[in-house]
Motif scaffolding. Structure first.
Motif, mmCIF file in Angstrom:
data_model
loop_
_atom_site.group_PDB
_atom_site.id
_atom_site.type_symbol
_atom_site.label_atom_id
_atom_site.label_comp_id
_atom_site.label_asym_id
_atom_site.label_seq_id
_atom_site.Cartn_x
_atom_site.Cartn_y
_atom_site.Cartn_z
ATOM 1 N N UNK A 164 0.841 -1.172 0.000
ATOM 2 C CA UNK A 164 0.000 0.000 0.000
ATOM 3 C C UNK A 164 0.887 1.237 0.000
ATOM 4 N N UNK A 165 0.354 2.311 -0.574
ATOM 5 C CA UNK A 165 1.069 3.578 -0.667
ATOM 6 C C UNK A 165 0.306 4.620 0.137
ATOM 7 N N UNK A 166 1.032 5.446 0.873
ATOM 8 C CA UNK A 166 0.452 6.605 1.543
ATOM 9 C C UNK A 166 0.789 7.829 0.711
ATOM 10 N N UNK A 167 -0.232 8.506 0.233
ATOM 11 C CA UNK A 167 -0.051 9.744 -0.521
ATOM 12 C C UNK A 167 -0.356 10.871 0.458
ATOM 13 N N UNK A 168 0.668 11.586 0.866
ATOM 14 C CA UNK A 168 0.555 12.625 1.886
ATOM 15 C C UNK A 168 0.586 14.002 1.232
ATOM 16 N N UNK B 293 -10.744 25.284 7.164
ATOM 17 C CA UNK B 293 -10.851 23.973 7.805
ATOM 18 C C UNK B 293 -12.237 23.344 7.632
ATOM 19 N N UNK B 294 -13.348 24.037 7.922
ATOM 20 C CA UNK B 294 -14.655 23.407 7.683
ATOM 21 C C UNK B 294 -14.883 23.098 6.201
ATOM 22 N N UNK C 78 -6.806 10.060 6.254
ATOM 23 C CA UNK C 78 -6.559 10.480 7.634
ATOM 24 C C UNK C 78 -6.101 11.933 7.577
ATOM 25 N N UNK C 79 -6.690 12.774 8.431
ATOM 26 C CA UNK C 79 -6.313 14.184 8.486
ATOM 27 C C UNK C 79 -5.760 14.480 9.869
ATOM 28 N N UNK D 105 4.164 20.267 15.405
ATOM 29 C CA UNK D 105 5.588 20.590 15.502
ATOM 30 C C UNK D 105 5.931 21.545 14.365
ATOM 31 N N UNK D 106 6.968 22.281 14.519
ATOM 32 C CA UNK D 106 7.445 23.191 13.477
ATOM 33 C C UNK D 106 6.392 24.239 13.103
ATOM 34 N N UNK D 107 5.650 24.738 14.095
ATOM 35 C CA UNK D 107 4.638 25.755 13.819
ATOM 36 C C UNK D 107 5.305 27.067 13.451
ATOM 37 N N UNK D 108 4.722 27.736 12.469
ATOM 38 C CA UNK D 108 5.193 29.045 12.035
ATOM 39 C C UNK D 108 4.156 30.087 12.444
ATOM 40 N N UNK D 109 4.583 31.215 12.991
ATOM 41 C CA UNK D 109 3.621 32.256 13.363
ATOM 42 C C UNK D 109 2.800 32.681 12.141
ATOM 43 N N UNK D 110 1.486 32.764 12.323
ATOM 44 C CA UNK D 110 0.602 33.213 11.253
ATOM 45 C C UNK D 110 0.088 32.094 10.365
ATOM 46 N N UNK D 111 0.446 30.843 10.672
ATOM 47 C CA UNK D 111 0.051 29.714 9.828
ATOM 48 C C UNK D 111 -0.347 28.518 10.687
ATOM 49 N N UNK D 112 -1.229 27.694 10.137
ATOM 50 C CA UNK D 112 -1.545 26.380 10.677
ATOM 51 C C UNK D 112 -1.216 25.378 9.579
ATOM 52 N N UNK D 113 -0.735 24.200 9.959
ATOM 53 C CA UNK D 113 -0.375 23.181 8.972
ATOM 54 C C UNK D 113 -1.122 21.891 9.250
ATOM 55 N N UNK D 114 -1.510 21.218 8.168
ATOM 56 C CA UNK D 114 -2.271 19.971 8.244
ATOM 57 C C UNK D 114 -1.655 18.947 7.303
ATOM 58 N N UNK D 115 -1.841 17.682 7.656
ATOM 59 C CA UNK D 115 -1.383 16.578 6.822
ATOM 60 C C UNK D 115 -2.583 15.714 6.461
ATOM 61 N N UNK D 116 -2.790 15.517 5.168
ATOM 62 C CA UNK D 116 -3.810 14.604 4.671
ATOM 63 C C UNK D 116 -3.094 13.378 4.138
ATOM 64 N N UNK D 117 -3.378 12.226 4.736
ATOM 65 C CA UNK D 117 -2.794 10.969 4.274
ATOM 66 C C UNK D 117 -3.889 10.158 3.604
ATOM 67 N N UNK D 118 -3.665 9.826 2.351
ATOM 68 C CA UNK D 118 -4.602 9.037 1.558
ATOM 69 C C UNK D 118 -3.975 7.682 1.285
ATOM 70 N N UNK D 119 -4.766 6.637 1.386
ATOM 71 C CA UNK D 119 -4.278 5.277 1.240
ATOM 72 C C UNK D 119 -4.669 4.746 -0.136
ATOM 73 N N UNK D 120 -3.672 4.269 -0.882
ATOM 74 C CA UNK D 120 -3.909 3.783 -2.242
ATOM 75 C C UNK D 120 -3.210 2.434 -2.413
#
Length: 104
Positions: free
Chosen positions: A1-5, A19-20, A40-41, A46-61
């Motif tokens: 299986x592959x994780x496409x992030x 976000x919504x 999976x979201x 970690x590694x937060x930058x002021x003025x930004x939020x970061x998210x990871x979307x992992x899709x399973x293929x």
């Protein structure tokens, strides 16, 4: 299986709208391609930058061929939808990982 992030870096100025929209609408754009087994979201804390939020979307293929079909047939349209709505206030980059196993 592959994780496409895909990592999304979202400016605070659009975060409350993004976000919504992402969870209720945009995630379906990925899943409705029928290329992925699930998703999976997560919020990156970690590694937060002021003025930004970061998210990871992992899709399973299942395989490279299905992922290639996604990239060739769907990815551009999905990216354009986000660009039209948020321009460069949401930046993305993708990576691919081979799933080696789950452990408890």
């Amino acid at each position: 299986m592959i994780l496409y992030n895909t990592t999304f870096v979202v400016e605070d100025s659009v975060h409350e709208e993004w976000l919504p929209w992402f969870k209720e609408e945009h995630l379906k754009d990925y899943l409705n391609t029928n290329c992925f087994l699930g998703a999976r979201l997560g919020k990156i804390t970690s590694h937060e930058e002021p003025g930004f939020k970061s998210y990871s979307l992992q899709l399973f293929v299942n395989d490279d061929l299905t992922l290639e079909q996604f990239r060739n047939n769907f990815l551009d349209g999905i990216q354009q939808k986000s660009l039209q709505k948020f321009a460069t206030k949401v930046l993305t980059f993708a990576s691919e990982m081979e799933h080696l196993g789950d452990f408890n």
